[in-house]
Design an enzyme around this catalytic site. Structure first.
Site, PDB file in Angstrom:
ATOM      1  N   GLY A  30      35.638  26.111  86.680  1.00 32.20           N
ATOM      2  CA  GLY A  30      36.784  25.388  87.225  1.00 32.20           C
ATOM      3  C   GLY A  30      37.484  24.474  86.246  1.00 32.20           C
ATOM      4  N   SER A  31      37.373  24.757  84.943  1.00 32.22           N
ATOM      5  CA  SER A  31      38.071  23.877  83.995  1.00 32.22           C
ATOM      6  C   SER A  31      39.585  23.984  84.167  1.00 32.22           C
ATOM      7  CB  SER A  31      37.648  24.175  82.552  1.00 32.22           C
ATOM      8  OG  SER A  31      38.049  25.458  82.155  1.00 32.22           O
ATOM      9  N   ASN A  32      40.077  25.184  84.488  1.00 31.17           N
ATOM     10  CA  ASN A  32      41.514  25.312  84.773  1.00 31.17           C
ATOM     11  C   ASN A  32      41.881  24.592  86.060  1.00 31.17           C
ATOM     12  OD1 ASN A  32      43.188  27.210  82.911  1.00 31.17           O
ATOM     13  ND2 ASN A  32      41.171  28.178  83.047  1.00 31.17           N
ATOM     14  N   LEU A 103      36.932  35.461  91.576  1.00 35.40           N
ATOM     15  CA  LEU A 103      36.467  36.811  91.255  1.00 35.40           C
ATOM     16  C   LEU A 103      36.489  37.811  92.408  1.00 35.40           C
ATOM     17  CD1 LEU A 103      33.501  35.966  88.857  1.00 35.40           C
ATOM     18  CD2 LEU A 103      35.893  36.508  88.315  1.00 35.40           C
ATOM     19  N   ILE A 106      41.526  39.405  97.027  1.00 38.48           N
ATOM     20  CA  ILE A 106      42.196  38.607  98.066  1.00 38.48           C
ATOM     21  C   ILE A 106      42.446  39.519  99.269  1.00 38.48           C
ATOM     22  CG2 ILE A 106      44.273  37.272  98.629  1.00 38.48           C
ATOM     23  CD1 ILE A 106      42.468  35.945  96.533  1.00 38.48           C
ATOM     24  N   ASN A 120      47.998  34.166  89.708  1.00 38.08           N
ATOM     25  CA  ASN A 120      46.712  34.272  89.015  1.00 38.08           C
ATOM     26  C   ASN A 120      46.941  34.145  87.513  1.00 38.08           C
ATOM     27  OD1 ASN A 120      43.905  34.908  88.673  1.00 38.08           O
ATOM     28  ND2 ASN A 120      44.471  37.006  88.133  1.00 38.08           N
ATOM     29  N   HIS A 122      45.216  35.656  83.964  1.00 40.63           N
ATOM     30  CA  HIS A 122      44.246  36.604  83.408  1.00 40.63           C
ATOM     31  C   HIS A 122      44.141  36.341  81.901  1.00 40.63           C
ATOM     32  CE1 HIS A 122      41.802  40.207  83.384  1.00 40.63           C
ATOM     33  NE2 HIS A 122      42.337  40.454  82.202  1.00 40.63           N
ATOM     34  N   ASP A 163      45.096  42.706  89.007  1.00 38.64           N
ATOM     35  CA  ASP A 163      45.849  42.458  87.778  1.00 38.64           C
ATOM     36  C   ASP A 163      47.113  43.302  87.644  1.00 38.64           C
ATOM     37  OD1 ASP A 163      43.811  40.696  87.167  1.00 38.64           O
ATOM     38  OD2 ASP A 163      42.700  42.172  85.999  1.00 38.64           O
ATOM     39  N   GLU A 192      45.567  28.621  78.158  1.00 36.53           N
ATOM     40  CA  GLU A 192      45.561  28.424  79.614  1.00 36.53           C
ATOM     41  C   GLU A 192      45.844  26.964  79.962  1.00 36.53           C
ATOM     42  OE1 GLU A 192      42.483  31.974  80.865  1.00 36.53           O
ATOM     43  OE2 GLU A 192      41.698  29.959  80.692  1.00 36.53           O
TER      44      GLU A 192
HETATM   45  C1  GRF Z   1      39.813  31.732  82.761  1.00 36.57           C
HETATM   46  O1  GRF Z   1      39.674  32.272  81.483  1.00 36.57           O
HETATM   47  C2  GRF Z   1      40.828  32.505  83.556  1.00 36.57           C
HETATM   48  O2  GRF Z   1      41.814  33.085  82.782  1.00 36.57           O
HETATM   49  C3  GRF Z   1      40.014  33.586  84.179  1.00 36.57           C
HETATM   50  O3  GRF Z   1      38.774  32.994  84.463  1.00 36.57           O
HETATM   51  C4  GRF Z   1      38.538  31.914  83.573  1.00 36.57           C
HETATM   52  C5  GRF Z   1      38.191  30.717  84.396  1.00 36.57           C
HETATM   53  O4  GRF Z   1      37.724  29.651  83.595  1.00 36.57           O
HETATM   54  N1  GRF Z   1      40.704  34.186  85.282  1.00 36.57           N
HETATM   55  P1  GRF Z   1      37.486  28.215  84.252  1.00 36.57           P
HETATM   56  O5  GRF Z   1      36.527  28.418  85.419  1.00 36.57           O
HETATM   57  O6  GRF Z   1      38.806  27.699  84.700  1.00 36.57           O
HETATM   58  O7  GRF Z   1      36.874  27.393  83.167  1.00 36.57           O
END
Ligand code: GRF
Length: 211
Positions: A30-32, A103, A106, A120, A122, A163, A192
């Site tokens: 969940g870093s994003n 993952l 949907i 999303n 990718h 995708d 990202e």
């Molecule tokens: C990211 O690289 C994103 O592009 C992909 O999954 C990864 C998630 O990373 N869909 P995080 O959990 O946000 O660190």
């Protein structure tokens, strides 16, 4: 379904009338998700109201707790039907959905309820290295194994096929002959963090403007 910190459901209702609510779906670290929540924290139009996962031990849930964003986890069976997920999204008056390392497929019911409102990211330059089973480190390993000289990110709408929804934004990073999959992952993550929150804001702002 398991819910966490849902006392703040009230916030979704008490927003100024024009504010739009976002749910983030994530399965892993969940870093994003954290980066997006922080970016939109004081946004005048958009607010992250909910984090939803399919994994009870996903670190994104801990990040949500620390950031005071309510979260919920649904079982695989619940995700397949989509009914309970839709009901929770309705409770929170969710307008838009952001996938950030989510993952599971949907469910169609969500795709129909949120047309062009689910996006999303990718970690490759789609259509290269996309499709079922292509996620996380597998993508970067495949990029290195095939001797690519560049990789990057693709931000896209979600449809019924993995995708394959319309591309919104792509940008690249170099892949050097000496790069490992971990090196590529680090470069892609940097892209990202730099672009996803900004593109989310742009896409949803223009969706609101044309509502
Ligand atoms: C990211 O690289 C994103 O592009 C992909 O999954 C990864 C998630 O990373 N869909 P995080 O959990 O946000 O660190």
């Amino acid at each position: 379904m398991q819910r966490f910190a849902h006392f703040s459901l009230l916030c979704a209702y008490l927003h100024p009338i024009m504010k739009r609510n976002i749910a983030i779906f994530a399965s892993g670290s969940g870093s994003n998700a954290e980066n997006i929540i922080r970016y939109l924290k004081n946004n005048s139009l958009l607010a992250v109201q909910l984090v939803v996962s399919n994994k009870i031990d996903a670190f994104v849930l801990e990040r949500a707790r620390r950031l005071n964003v309510p979260s919920a986890v649904f079982s695989k069976k619940e995700w397949e039907s989509g009914k309970e997920v839709l009901a929770l999204l309705a409770d929170y008056r969710i307008d838009f959905i952001v996938l950030a390392g989510f993952l599971l497929r949907i469910p169609d019911s969500l795709l129909h309820a949120y047309p062009d409102k689910i996006i999303n990211i990718h970690p490759s330059l789609l259509p290269k290295f996309g499709g079922k089973g292509m996620y996380g480190d597998k993508v970067h390993e495949a990029v290195v194994a095939s001797g690519e000289t560049e990789s990057g990110i693709t931000i896209h709408y979600i449809n019924e096929h993995y995708d394959e929804g319309g591309v919104i934004f792509q940008t690249t990073c170099p892949v050097l002959p000496t790069d490992t999959a971990a090196d590529v992952a680090a470069k892609v993550h940097a892209l990202e963090y730099a672009h996803y929150p900004r593109i989310i804001e742009e896409v949803f702002r223009s969706a609101v403007a044309t509502d």
